[in-house]
Design a protein around this motif. Structure first.
Motif, PDB file in Angstrom:
ATOM      1  N   VAL A 142       0.843  -1.204   0.000  1.00  0.00           N
ATOM      2  CA  VAL A 142       0.000   0.000   0.000  1.00  0.00           C
ATOM      3  C   VAL A 142       0.877   1.253   0.000  1.00  0.00           C
ATOM      4  CG1 VAL A 142      -1.597   1.357   1.422  1.00  0.00           C
ATOM      5  CG2 VAL A 142      -2.034  -1.059   1.017  1.00  0.00           C
ATOM      6  N   ALA A 143       1.941   1.247   0.790  1.00  0.00           N
ATOM      7  CA  ALA A 143       2.847   2.406   0.817  1.00  0.00           C
ATOM      8  C   ALA A 143       3.541   2.589  -0.526  1.00  0.00           C
ATOM      9  CB  ALA A 143       3.876   2.237   1.928  1.00  0.00           C
ATOM     10  N   LEU A 144       3.924   1.498  -1.167  1.00  0.00           N
ATOM     11  CA  LEU A 144       4.594   1.593  -2.463  1.00  0.00           C
ATOM     12  C   LEU A 144       3.647   2.083  -3.545  1.00  0.00           C
ATOM     13  CD1 LEU A 144       7.171   1.028  -4.113  1.00  0.00           C
ATOM     14  CD2 LEU A 144       6.249  -1.246  -4.541  1.00  0.00           C
ATOM     15  N   LEU A 145       2.444   1.528  -3.593  1.00  0.00           N
ATOM     16  CA  LEU A 145       1.496   1.896  -4.645  1.00  0.00           C
ATOM     17  C   LEU A 145       0.907   3.286  -4.457  1.00  0.00           C
ATOM     18  CD1 LEU A 145      -0.344  -1.509  -5.133  1.00  0.00           C
ATOM     19  CD2 LEU A 145       1.445  -0.495  -6.560  1.00  0.00           C
ATOM     20  N   SER A 146       0.893   3.791  -3.228  1.00  0.00           N
ATOM     21  CA  SER A 146       0.361   5.124  -2.984  1.00  0.00           C
ATOM     22  C   SER A 146       1.460   6.191  -2.937  1.00  0.00           C
ATOM     23  CB  SER A 146      -0.433   5.137  -1.677  1.00  0.00           C
ATOM     24  OG  SER A 146       0.413   4.817  -0.601  1.00  0.00           O
ATOM     25  N   TYR A 147       2.687   5.810  -3.250  1.00  0.00           N
ATOM     26  CA  TYR A 147       3.839   6.716  -3.323  1.00  0.00           C
ATOM     27  C   TYR A 147       4.173   7.385  -1.988  1.00  0.00           C
ATOM     28  CZ  TYR A 147       3.671   6.080  -8.322  1.00  0.00           C
ATOM     29  OH  TYR A 147       3.668   5.518  -9.568  1.00  0.00           O
ATOM     30  N   PHE A 148       3.875   6.733  -0.871  1.00  0.00           N
ATOM     31  CA  PHE A 148       4.332   7.198   0.433  1.00  0.00           C
ATOM     32  C   PHE A 148       5.670   6.528   0.718  1.00  0.00           C
ATOM     33  CE2 PHE A 148      -0.283   7.930   1.294  1.00  0.00           C
ATOM     34  CZ  PHE A 148      -0.176   9.299   1.469  1.00  0.00           C
ATOM     35  N   PHE A 149       6.716   7.016   0.039  1.00  0.00           N
ATOM     36  CA  PHE A 149       8.018   6.367   0.113  1.00  0.00           C
ATOM     37  C   PHE A 149       8.653   6.456   1.496  1.00  0.00           C
ATOM     38  CE2 PHE A 149       8.071   7.372  -4.567  1.00  0.00           C
ATOM     39  CZ  PHE A 149       7.835   6.068  -4.952  1.00  0.00           C
ATOM     40  N   HIS A 150       8.275   7.452   2.291  1.00  0.00           N
ATOM     41  CA  HIS A 150       8.857   7.554   3.625  1.00  0.00           C
ATOM     42  C   HIS A 150       8.387   6.426   4.535  1.00  0.00           C
ATOM     43  CE1 HIS A 150       5.059   9.724   3.864  1.00  0.00           C
ATOM     44  NE2 HIS A 150       5.043   9.414   5.147  1.00  0.00           N
ATOM     45  N   LEU A 151       7.297   5.754   4.188  1.00  0.00           N
ATOM     46  CA  LEU A 151       6.826   4.614   4.977  1.00  0.00           C
ATOM     47  C   LEU A 151       7.513   3.303   4.596  1.00  0.00           C
ATOM     48  CD1 LEU A 151       2.987   5.253   5.106  1.00  0.00           C
ATOM     49  CD2 LEU A 151       4.674   5.693   6.875  1.00  0.00           C
ATOM     50  N   LEU A 152       8.419   3.337   3.621  1.00  0.00           N
ATOM     51  CA  LEU A 152       9.061   2.114   3.160  1.00  0.00           C
ATOM     52  C   LEU A 152      10.313   1.756   3.951  1.00  0.00           C
ATOM     53  CD1 LEU A 152       8.630   2.417  -0.683  1.00  0.00           C
ATOM     54  CD2 LEU A 152       7.364   1.016   0.923  1.00  0.00           C
ATOM     55  N   SER A 153      10.625   2.518   4.968  1.00  0.00           N
ATOM     56  CA  SER A 153      11.697   2.109   5.863  1.00  0.00           C
ATOM     57  C   SER A 153      11.151   0.988   6.743  1.00  0.00           C
ATOM     58  CB  SER A 153      12.142   3.298   6.721  1.00  0.00           C
ATOM     59  OG  SER A 153      13.166   2.886   7.598  1.00  0.00           O
TER      60      SER A 153
ATOM     61  N   THR B 130      12.044  -7.914  16.498  1.00  0.00           N
ATOM     62  CA  THR B 130      13.012  -6.859  16.809  1.00  0.00           C
ATOM     63  C   THR B 130      14.361  -7.143  16.152  1.00  0.00           C
ATOM     64  OG1 THR B 130      11.909  -6.509  18.923  1.00  0.00           O
ATOM     65  CG2 THR B 130      14.111  -5.612  18.685  1.00  0.00           C
ATOM     66  N   ILE B 131      14.808  -8.374  16.185  1.00  0.00           N
ATOM     67  CA  ILE B 131      16.089  -8.734  15.559  1.00  0.00           C
ATOM     68  C   ILE B 131      16.012  -8.558  14.045  1.00  0.00           C
ATOM     69  CG2 ILE B 131      17.629 -10.684  15.076  1.00  0.00           C
ATOM     70  CD1 ILE B 131      17.054 -11.611  17.962  1.00  0.00           C
ATOM     71  N   ILE B 132      14.917  -8.993  13.433  1.00  0.00           N
ATOM     72  CA  ILE B 132      14.776  -8.865  11.979  1.00  0.00           C
ATOM     73  C   ILE B 132      14.719  -7.402  11.558  1.00  0.00           C
ATOM     74  CG2 ILE B 132      13.170  -9.277  10.067  1.00  0.00           C
ATOM     75  CD1 ILE B 132      12.650 -12.016  11.309  1.00  0.00           C
ATOM     76  N   VAL B 133      13.992  -6.572  12.306  1.00  0.00           N
ATOM     77  CA  VAL B 133      13.924  -5.141  11.980  1.00  0.00           C
ATOM     78  C   VAL B 133      15.301  -4.495  12.146  1.00  0.00           C
ATOM     79  CG1 VAL B 133      12.970  -2.935  12.718  1.00  0.00           C
ATOM     80  CG2 VAL B 133      11.491  -4.864  12.422  1.00  0.00           C
ATOM     81  N   GLY B 134      16.020  -4.877  13.175  1.00  0.00           N
ATOM     82  CA  GLY B 134      17.371  -4.350  13.368  1.00  0.00           C
ATOM     83  C   GLY B 134      18.287  -4.707  12.213  1.00  0.00           C
ATOM     84  N   LEU B 135      18.228  -5.946  11.748  1.00  0.00           N
ATOM     85  CA  LEU B 135      19.047  -6.349  10.603  1.00  0.00           C
ATOM     86  C   LEU B 135      18.641  -5.618   9.327  1.00  0.00           C
ATOM     87  CD1 LEU B 135      19.297 -10.199  11.241  1.00  0.00           C
ATOM     88  CD2 LEU B 135      21.104  -8.492  11.501  1.00  0.00           C
ATOM     89  N   LEU B 136      17.339  -5.429   9.123  1.00  0.00           N
ATOM     90  CA  LEU B 136      16.888  -4.686   7.936  1.00  0.00           C
ATOM     91  C   LEU B 136      17.320  -3.223   7.991  1.00  0.00           C
ATOM     92  CD1 LEU B 136      13.305  -6.136   7.411  1.00  0.00           C
ATOM     93  CD2 LEU B 136      15.312  -6.510   5.992  1.00  0.00           C
ATOM     94  N   LEU B 137      17.336  -2.625   9.180  1.00  0.00           N
ATOM     95  CA  LEU B 137      17.801  -1.243   9.307  1.00  0.00           C
ATOM     96  C   LEU B 137      19.303  -1.131   9.052  1.00  0.00           C
ATOM     97  CD1 LEU B 137      15.719   0.059  12.327  1.00  0.00           C
ATOM     98  CD2 LEU B 137      15.559   0.765   9.947  1.00  0.00           C
TER      99      LEU B 137
END
Length: 157
Positions: free
Chosen positions: A15-26, A69-76
């Motif tokens: 939804v964030a990608l298709l609506s061009y809210f790129f700041h939500l893609l973090s 939490t670990i997965i989000v940390g690795l993605l960041l």
């Protein structure tokens, strides 16, 4: 990792990608929004049926919160490494008015990276939803689920 969580994360990121809210893609944004939605559903005892999949709320206590939490940390960390390595490529300059009325140059760079992420889902949760999904055995039946992490490079100023 709960299958409901992966399902909601995928929906929020699309939804964030298709609506061009790129700041939500973090990853920190779409994972936090997904956790809030599922916690609210659990708190209010709501359930939904989306495309034949029963979506119930999740109580994030114990292993699920630690794993997420670990997965989000690795993605960041991966997002930071991508920004460090590729952030300056293809940046385009633009003129802006500074606070004191002078012209200033800033570099705008909007990039979206799609990172393939594989999750090992133990048990038969994926097979119940899609019986044709391949499984492998390491002590118990597991499914390998391909998801994507959409990362956005913010504007450089």
């Amino acid at each position: 990792m709960p299958v409901e969580f992966l399902f909601v994360v995928t929906i929020i990121s699309l939804v964030a990608l298709l609506s061009y809210f790129f700041h939500l893609l973090s990853p920190i944004f779409y994972v936090s929004i997904s956790m809030l939605i599922l916690m609210m559903m659990s708190w209010q005892n709501w359930s939904m049926n989306l495309m034949g999949f029963e979506l119930n709320g999740i109580d994030f206590e114990g292993e699920a919160a630690t794993t997420i939490t670990i997965i989000v940390g690795l993605l960041l960390i991966v997002e930071g490494l991508l920004i460090r390595k590729r952030g300056t490529h293809f940046a385009s300059p633009r003129f802006e008015n500074a606070k004191r009325g002078l012209k200033a140059v800033s570099y705008l760079s909007k990039k979206v990276w799609v990172l393939p992420v594989f999750f090992v889902v133990p048990g038969e949760a994926v097979e119940a939803f899609t019986p044709y999904w391949p499984q492998f055995t390491l002590g118990q039946a597991n499914s390998l689920l391909l998801s994507s992490s959409l990362n956005w490079l913010p504007a450089n100023g």
